[in-house]
Each structure stands twice: as structure tokens, then as C-alpha cells.
Scaffold this active site. Structure first.
Site, PDB file in Angstrom:
ATOM      1  N   ARG A   1     -10.901  -8.873   0.365  1.00 50.92           N
ATOM      2  CA  ARG A   1     -10.706  -7.618  -0.290  1.00 50.92           C
ATOM      3  C   ARG A   1      -9.140  -7.556  -0.660  1.00 50.92           C
ATOM      4  NH1 ARG A   1      -9.211  -1.896   2.112  1.00 50.92           N
ATOM      5  NH2 ARG A   1      -8.737  -1.194   0.121  1.00 50.92           N
TER       6      ARG A   1
ATOM      7  N   GLU B   1     -11.819  -1.069   5.932  1.00 45.88           N
ATOM      8  CA  GLU B   1     -10.654  -1.711   6.809  1.00 45.88           C
ATOM      9  C   GLU B   1     -10.846  -1.394   8.247  1.00 45.88           C
ATOM     10  OE1 GLU B   1      -6.534  -0.236   5.688  1.00 45.88           O
ATOM     11  OE2 GLU B   1      -6.891  -0.642   3.578  1.00 45.88           O
TER      12      GLU B   1
ATOM     13  N   GLU C   1      -7.637   4.836  -0.314  1.00 44.95           N
ATOM     14  CA  GLU C   1      -7.093   5.919   0.674  1.00 44.95           C
ATOM     15  C   GLU C   1      -6.264   6.888  -0.201  1.00 44.95           C
ATOM     16  OE1 GLU C   1      -5.014   4.304   3.982  1.00 44.95           O
ATOM     17  OE2 GLU C   1      -6.875   3.590   4.954  1.00 44.95           O
TER      18      GLU C   1
HETATM   19  C1  GBH Z   1      -4.090   1.441   5.826  1.00 48.69           C
HETATM   20  O1  GBH Z   1      -3.587   2.893   5.999  1.00 48.69           O
HETATM   21  C2  GBH Z   1      -3.719   1.013   4.628  1.00 48.69           C
HETATM   22  O2  GBH Z   1      -4.843   1.009   3.444  1.00 48.69           O
HETATM   23  C3  GBH Z   1      -2.922  -0.417   4.733  1.00 48.69           C
HETATM   24  O3  GBH Z   1      -2.204  -0.662   3.364  1.00 48.69           O
HETATM   25  C4  GBH Z   1      -2.049  -0.401   5.789  1.00 48.69           C
HETATM   26  O4  GBH Z   1      -1.449  -1.493   5.872  1.00 48.69           O
HETATM   27  C5  GBH Z   1      -3.149  -0.223   7.057  1.00 48.69           C
HETATM   28  O5  GBH Z   1      -3.833   0.695   6.844  1.00 48.69           O
HETATM   29  C6  GBH Z   1      -2.402  -0.341   8.456  1.00 48.69           C
HETATM   30  O6  GBH Z   1      -1.480   0.930   8.316  1.00 48.69           O
HETATM   31  O7  GBH Z   1      -1.343   9.590  13.957  1.00 48.69           O
HETATM   32  O8  GBH Z   1      -0.776   7.731  15.397  1.00 48.69           O
HETATM   33  O9  GBH Z   1      -2.985   8.646  15.421  1.00 48.69           O
HETATM   34  C7  GBH Z   1      -3.955   3.477   7.004  1.00 48.69           C
HETATM   35  C8  GBH Z   1      -3.667   4.879   7.289  1.00 48.69           C
HETATM   36  C9  GBH Z   1      -2.723   6.639   8.626  1.00 48.69           C
HETATM   37  C10 GBH Z   1      -4.273   5.268   9.481  1.00 48.69           C
HETATM   38  C11 GBH Z   1      -2.254   7.063   9.942  1.00 48.69           C
HETATM   39  C12 GBH Z   1      -4.001   5.948  10.877  1.00 48.69           C
HETATM   40  C13 GBH Z   1      -2.939   7.822  11.925  1.00 48.69           C
HETATM   41  C14 GBH Z   1      -2.245   7.334  13.200  1.00 48.69           C
HETATM   42  N1  GBH Z   1      -3.573   5.339   8.552  1.00 48.69           N
HETATM   43  N2  GBH Z   1      -3.406   7.360  10.983  1.00 48.69           N
HETATM   44  S1  GBH Z   1      -1.874   8.421  14.231  1.00 48.69           S
END
Ligand code: GBH
Length: 478
Positions: A79, A385, A168
Site C-alpha cells: 500500500r 495500517e 484518514e
Molecule cells: C497514521 O496516522 C498515518 O496514516 C501515517 O501517515 C503515519 O505515519 C502513521 O499513522 C503513524 O503516525 O493520543 O497518544 O493516544 C496515525 C494517526 C493519530 C493514531 C493519533 C494515534 C492517538 C495517539 N494517529 N493517535 S494518543
């Protein structure tokens, strides 16, 4: 990890994920136009380690080596995302054939290696020309997205077996337009909501454009977190429900039921009822990005703090909440104290280097919740993911990268997934984020999610222990 992972159904798709801006580099090569992230990384203080993505992992030039690593890993699918501004430097209109040629070569290389190419059309890098006209706040961007989707599908649909429109939309809305921690760096809080609607509309229009161009098996990648309530007051429950609505249901409901959750449609611009028909056009599959649950409760007004300090602290300690008066944090980002909910730290769990709690059974819970909520309306699912940031580098003596914590993370999540499937979840594949260490957005290079280590000085790739673990898992069909 003693017992082997249970067996998965034949044909279960094991994959790896990445995205264009995070790995490609070569930002001005072959006529690529700038994106919102080029601009954002160029602004001082936006990326925490001051880095940019001009080289990133240099995948644009090293893609053959990277595909070879995937072939050796044995994955059935890769992907990746297409950079919109490589294909349409101004975001619409003039097509840059050389940009499209790169994805053509990549798709050919993958097919020749027996790996299914799974492109995502939008993974956060909006063409700057469109961003300057309002980006996702502007309805027009959805139309432009559909135009772009046709251009890409006309070139690649003959070889691509599975498509993803958007990655996302919640993060782009919240982090990009709501809190300003990601490109385009706008801090509109609730006024960011149109960005959610326009991305969903872009998805729906994109599905139509893709189908018209002959694309098969179209899905979307939506981030989902189980929401846990911190505390047991009605206010806590209401706050957690609101958070769940804004992050999970705001996206899944319109896609899967054709309606926004209660009250939200009125806050959105344009002919929303009409748009919902476009947004909810049937999907061939639904992609879930899962990282961790969120613990959410009512905000605690700072004013109360001085008077009831001790009592509040004692109460929080009992509820397992630490430092209840500190501003909330989302993925390490401070969020405004005046929001109608507060995010708490989940206690008693291992944390990744990013500070995210490791909760494998959250994946099982999430899949159960989605089945409860959407039942038969859920198409086949893919975990598009799942991954963790651990900064293990090569052992100076052996050169090996022993990332046992990443192995434990994936082992736990794959088992939880298997349990969910035994309970009836129709999941057809699992993609690890990420094949390579890469540019982790506002964190720069200091969070490493890869199965393969990247030395950012030499750009050398070194498979980690987790790579060997995944290879063995795939090989054994378990
Ligand atoms: C994804 O986003 C993206 O699609 C990707 O590009 C990125 O590199 C990857 O994940 C890693 O970040 O408040 O501390 O409990 C992830 C989205 C948003 C998931 C914040 C975890 C909360 C963490 N994230 N979320 S916390």
C-alpha cells in the site's frame, strides 16, 4: 510469543504500507509541483526536529531496492500513495506525464515481483495550488480530486487490483485544520468541520471517477479508535460520546449508512443531503487504521483546580487518571483546554516511543463495535495500517537491529485480529505501517515505524528482527 500465531484463512492478504511524502524525497524532480506539506515543512518550528522531506528515504530513486525488500519479505500487497502534485502539479488541469511515469514503473516493478499494488490517492499532501485556494475547506477541491482520480486510474487501472481513495480524513481535519499541528497548519477548531465533509465528498466523487475509468475493488482507509470513558459521571460519558462521534462516527456513518451522526449535518456546508448519496455509494471494502484506544472524559475547568486541588487529585488517582488539570494531549500534541472533552493518558500499558499505549485487544474491541454499529452494511474489512514507533538502532557490535518490542506489538495485534475474526469479523488482510522508517510528519525522523531501518545519512536499509518475524509469519501462513 511462545505459541505460534493461529492460522489465518487461505488467501488472507499480508501487506505493508507507506505514503508518498513520507518516503519519496525528490520533491522537485520530473516536474512535481509543491504540496501543502512542502510548504508546512518549510516553515520554521513546524516539524519538531527541524527536518524536511526533500530526501526522506529517497524511495523515488531507490524504489527497485525497496520492492526487492518487499519481495524478500513475501508480502502479497504494498500500500503506497500517489503524490497528487506529481501527477497534476497545479492540482488540476495540466497532467505531468513524468510524474505519472514513476507510479507506472513502480506498479510494473511490483507486479513483476508478484506483489499487488494498492495505491492511496490522497495521503495528506494536497497540491499547494489548491491549498492556497482553501484546500479541503473549499468544495472545489473535491471536484479536483475526482479529476485527479480519473487521470491516475486511466493510467494504472489495468494493473491495480485494489484502490484507496483517501487516508484518514479525520487526521487531516483535526490535525491539519482544527489544531494546526499538521499541514496546512490552520487552527480553526470546530470550524474545521467542512474539511471533513469535503474529503468525504471527494471520496464519493472519486469512487465514481475510478469506476468510470475501470478501477476495481475500491475502498478507503479510515482511522478508528475505541473510545474509553475516563471517570463515571454523566459529563464524562457525554464527553467520550462526543469524541467518538467526532473521530469515528463522523466518517464511518456517512460512508456506511448514508447519514451523519445526529446534529452534525446542520453544521456542514453545501447540499449535504444530496452529497450524502454520493458519499455512501457502495464500497467494495473498508480499510481500518488502528493504533490505540483513546481515554476521554469531561474537561476539568482550571478555575476549580486551586480550590479542590487535593480532592480532585485523589479522585483522579482513583480513576487512574494522572494530572487531570494538564491540557489534553492527542498523540503528544497539546489540545486547547476549552474543548468539550479531555483526552487522558491510558495508564498501566507499555508506551511506544511516541507515547502511544500498546493495547492489542483494542483492535478486537473496535471490530466488535463496528459490527454492532454497522452490521450487514460493513463491506469486507482490511486493516490498512497498524504499527508502532520504536527507535531501536543497529547494535554496534553485530549490526543487527533487535526490535523485540515491535515483534511483540505485531504478535499481539495479529492474535487479537484472529480472535476478532473467530467472533465473526470479516477481515481479509493486514498491512503493517510501515515497510521503512520514514518522515513521521510533525515529528520528523525521530519516530521510527519501519520493519526496515533507514540510516538517514547513508540511506542504507537494514531489515530489523521484526522484518524476519513478519517474513516467517507470512511464510508459515499463520
Ligand atoms: C497514521 O496516522 C498515518 O496514516 C501515517 O501517515 C503515519 O505515519 C502513521 O499513522 C503513524 O503516525 O493520543 O497518544 O493516544 C496515525 C494517526 C493519530 C493514531 C493519533 C494515534 C492517538 C495517539 N494517529 N493517535 S494518543
Amino acid at each position: 510469543m511462545a505459541a505460534p500465531v493461529p492460522e489465518f484463512p487461505a488467501g488472507f492478504l499480508w501487506g505493508v504500507s507507506a505514503s508518498a511524502f513520507q518516503i519519496e524525497g525528490s520533491l522537485t524532480a520530473d516536474g512535481r509541483g509543491p504540496s501543502s506539506w512542502d510548504a508546512f515543512t518549510g516553515e520554521r518550528g513546524r516539524v519538531k526536529d527541524g527536518s524536511h522531506a526533500e530526501v526522506a528515504t529517497d524511495h523515488y530513486r531507490r524504489y527497485r531496492e525497496d520492492v526487492a525488500l518487499m519481495a524478500e519479505l513475501g508480502v502479497g500487497a504494498y500500500r503506497f500513495s500517489v503524490s497528487w502534485s506529481r501527477v497534476l502539479p497545479e492540482g488540476h488541469g495540466r497532467v505531468n506525464d513524468k510524474g505519472l511515469d514513476f507510479y507506472d514503473r513502480l506498479v510494473d516493478e511490483l507486479c513483476a515481483s508478484g506483489i499487488a499494488p494498492v495505491p492511496t490517492l490522497f495521503h495528506w499532501d494536497t497540491p499547494l495550488a489548491l491549498e492556497e485556494r482553501g484546500g479541503w475547506l473549499d468544495r472545489d477541491t473535491a471536484e479536483r480530486f475526482a479529476e485527479y482520480a480519473s487521470v491516475v486510474a486511466e493510467r494504472l487501472a489495468d494493473r491495480v487490483p485494489m484502490w484507496i481513495t483517501i487516508n484518514e480524513p479525520a487526521e487531516v481535519t483535526l490535525l491539519g485544520y482544527g489544531l494546526g499541528e499538521h499541514a496546512p497548519g490552520r487552527r480553526l477548531v470546530f470550524d474545521a468541520l467542512p474539511a471533513a465533509h469535503h474529503q468525504l465528498l471527494a471520496h464519493g466523487m472519486g469512487v465514481q471517477a475510478l469506476r468510470a475509468a475501470g478501477a476495481r475493488r475500491i475502498g478507503i482507509a479510515v482511522s478508528h479508535s475505541p473510545v474509553w470513558t475516563a471517570g463515571d459521571s454523566d459529563d464524562d460519558r457525554a464527553a467520550a460520546a462526543l469524541y467518538d462521534t467526532l473521530t469515528n462516527r463522523l466518517f464511518a456513518d456517512p460512508l456506511l449508512t448514508g447519514d451523519y451522526p445526529d446534529g452534525l449535518a446542520e453544521l456542514l456546508p453545501g447540499p449535504v443531503a444530496e452529497d450524502l448519496k454520493t458519499i455512501s455509494a457502495p464500497l467494495d471494502w473498508y480499510g481500518i487504521n488502528y493504533y490505540n484506544p483513546m481515554l476521554v472524559g469531561a474537561p476539568q475547568p482550571a478555575a476549580d483546580a486551586s480550590a479542590t486541588d487535593a480532592a480532585a487529585e485523589a479522585a483522579s488517582a482513583e480513576a487512574g487518571i494522572v494530572d487531570s488539570r494538564a491540557g489534553s494531549s492527542f498523540g503528544g500534541i497539546d489540545i486547547p483546554a476549552d474543548l468539550p472533552f479531555a483526552i487522558r493518558q491510558i495508564e498501566g500499558r507499555e508506551l511506544t516511543d511516541f507515547g502511544w499505549p500498546v493495547v492489542p485487544e483494542g483492535l478486537r474491541e473496535l471490530l466488535a463495535t463496528l459490527r454492532e454499529r454497522y452490521g450487514d452494511r460493513l463491506p469486507p474489512l482490511y486493516i490498512t495500517e497498524n504499527g508502532c514507533s520504536y527507535g531501536d538502532g543497529p547494535d554496534p557490535g553485530t549490526g543487527r537491529i533487535d526490535d523485540a518490542r515491535r515483534v511483540a506489538y505485531h504478535d499481539g495485534h495479529v492474535r487479537a485480529l484472529h480472535e476478532a475474526m473467530e467472533e465473526g469479523a470479516d477481515v481479509r488482510g493486514y498491512f503493517i505501517w510501515s515497510i521503512l522508517d520514514n518522515f513521521e510528519w510533525a515529528e520528523g525522523y525521530r519516530q521510527r515505524f519501519g520493519l526496515v531501518h533507514v540510516d538517514y545519512e547513508t540511506l542504507a536499509r537494514t531489515p530489523k528482527e521484526s522484518y524476519a518475524w513478519y517474513r516467517d509469519l507470512i511464510k508459515s501462513g499463520r
